[in-house]
Design a protein around this motif. Sequence first.
Motif, PDB file in Angstrom:
ATOM      1  N   VAL A 144       0.752  -1.069   0.082  1.00 30.40           N
ATOM      2  CA  VAL A 144       0.140  -0.202   0.059  1.00 30.40           C
ATOM      3  C   VAL A 144       0.726   1.191  -0.004  1.00 30.40           C
ATOM      4  O   VAL A 144       0.602   2.309  -0.703  1.00 30.40           O
ATOM      5  CB  VAL A 144      -0.943  -0.038   1.116  1.00 30.40           C
ATOM      6  CG1 VAL A 144      -1.721   1.355   1.117  1.00 30.40           C
ATOM      7  CG2 VAL A 144      -2.206  -1.030   0.988  1.00 30.40           C
ATOM      8  N   CYS A 149       2.447   1.703  -3.355  1.00 29.46           N
ATOM      9  CA  CYS A 149       1.372   2.198  -4.306  1.00 29.46           C
ATOM     10  C   CYS A 149       1.220   3.506  -4.208  1.00 29.46           C
ATOM     11  O   CYS A 149       0.973   4.349  -5.020  1.00 29.46           O
ATOM     12  CB  CYS A 149      -0.033   1.265  -4.181  1.00 29.46           C
ATOM     13  SG  CYS A 149       0.118   0.014  -4.992  1.00 29.46           S
ATOM     14  N   THR A 150       0.988   4.116  -2.928  1.00 30.41           N
ATOM     15  CA  THR A 150       0.861   5.491  -2.820  1.00 30.41           C
ATOM     16  C   THR A 150       2.016   6.425  -2.989  1.00 30.41           C
ATOM     17  O   THR A 150       1.742   7.579  -3.908  1.00 30.41           O
ATOM     18  CB  THR A 150       0.528   5.772  -1.211  1.00 30.41           C
ATOM     19  OG1 THR A 150      -0.451   4.798  -0.679  1.00 30.41           O
ATOM     20  CG2 THR A 150       0.340   7.292  -0.748  1.00 30.41           C
ATOM     21  N   TYR A 172       1.570   6.431  -6.776  1.00 28.55           N
ATOM     22  CA  TYR A 172       0.439   7.009  -7.273  1.00 28.55           C
ATOM     23  C   TYR A 172       0.950   8.717  -7.198  1.00 28.55           C
ATOM     24  O   TYR A 172       0.691   9.620  -8.319  1.00 28.55           O
ATOM     25  CB  TYR A 172      -0.691   7.129  -6.566  1.00 28.55           C
ATOM     26  CG  TYR A 172      -1.811   8.185  -6.971  1.00 28.55           C
ATOM     27  CD1 TYR A 172      -2.558   7.997  -8.192  1.00 28.55           C
ATOM     28  CD2 TYR A 172      -2.023   9.195  -6.093  1.00 28.55           C
ATOM     29  CE1 TYR A 172      -3.387   9.088  -8.544  1.00 28.55           C
ATOM     30  CE2 TYR A 172      -3.031  10.073  -6.522  1.00 28.55           C
ATOM     31  CZ  TYR A 172      -3.804   9.829  -7.623  1.00 28.55           C
ATOM     32  OH  TYR A 172      -4.490  11.027  -8.219  1.00 28.55           O
ATOM     33  N   ALA A 173       1.602   9.070  -6.113  1.00 27.17           N
ATOM     34  CA  ALA A 173       1.871  10.617  -5.812  1.00 27.17           C
ATOM     35  C   ALA A 173       3.084  10.900  -6.775  1.00 27.17           C
ATOM     36  O   ALA A 173       2.787  12.136  -7.513  1.00 27.17           O
ATOM     37  CB  ALA A 173       2.494  10.660  -4.334  1.00 27.17           C
ATOM     38  N   TYR A 179      -6.952   7.384  -7.280  1.00 23.50           N
ATOM     39  CA  TYR A 179      -5.879   6.339  -6.552  1.00 23.50           C
ATOM     40  C   TYR A 179      -6.589   5.058  -6.658  1.00 23.50           C
ATOM     41  O   TYR A 179      -5.967   3.973  -6.381  1.00 23.50           O
ATOM     42  CB  TYR A 179      -5.765   7.062  -5.115  1.00 23.50           C
ATOM     43  CG  TYR A 179      -4.914   6.087  -4.373  1.00 23.50           C
ATOM     44  CD1 TYR A 179      -3.522   6.319  -4.463  1.00 23.50           C
ATOM     45  CD2 TYR A 179      -5.699   5.159  -3.503  1.00 23.50           C
ATOM     46  CE1 TYR A 179      -2.724   5.206  -3.599  1.00 23.50           C
ATOM     47  CE2 TYR A 179      -4.633   4.537  -2.503  1.00 23.50           C
ATOM     48  CZ  TYR A 179      -3.364   4.476  -2.760  1.00 23.50           C
ATOM     49  OH  TYR A 179      -2.792   3.562  -2.105  1.00 23.50           O
ATOM     50  N   PHE A 230      -4.680   1.740  -7.664  1.00 22.88           N
ATOM     51  CA  PHE A 230      -4.518   0.585  -6.871  1.00 22.88           C
ATOM     52  C   PHE A 230      -4.941  -0.777  -7.564  1.00 22.88           C
ATOM     53  O   PHE A 230      -4.205  -1.493  -7.209  1.00 22.88           O
ATOM     54  CB  PHE A 230      -4.897   0.836  -5.497  1.00 22.88           C
ATOM     55  CG  PHE A 230      -4.619  -0.101  -4.171  1.00 22.88           C
ATOM     56  CD1 PHE A 230      -3.628   0.091  -3.660  1.00 22.88           C
ATOM     57  CD2 PHE A 230      -5.714  -1.169  -4.165  1.00 22.88           C
ATOM     58  CE1 PHE A 230      -3.266  -0.483  -2.772  1.00 22.88           C
ATOM     59  CE2 PHE A 230      -5.235  -2.083  -3.352  1.00 22.88           C
ATOM     60  CZ  PHE A 230      -4.027  -1.834  -2.442  1.00 22.88           C
TER      61      PHE A 230
END
Length: 150
Positions: free
Chosen positions: A54, A57-58, A61-62, A82, A86
Amino acid sequence: MRGSAVRWLRAAGPELTGFAVVGLCAYAADLGLFVWLRGPVGLDPLTAKALSFVAGCTVAYAGNALGTYRRAPHGVSRLRQYGIFFAVNVAGALVQLLCLAVSHYGLGLTSRRADTISGAGIGMALATILRFWGTRTLVFRSRSALAPTG
């Protein structure tokens, strides 16, 4: 055919580079957090991996939202983006697991080397292609991704 592929690679070069740099940062965050959660924190491996996945992934994404695809049109909320991002990354993880399962259990290639090649080599390559496609077409809906090729 070859000329159009070369033109596409030249046009997509900055996007591919940005995606790769962000991916390396996300991988480092995932790995670093996993090692820390397993070591000093003492979490079990599945919990540690779920949390580090997680986090990775964060970070990805950012990095893509603020870097690689910062100029992409915003048609949906960041939270929805998001969520889609994900899901694309979970699909990529499943591709890696599928490659490992087919090699190990289906083909009987059970050595550590075979597992590494199928999961971290072939699986990672296929998952990266899926993640790149999903990120540019489903998450950030890049105009270049939607334009016809040829």
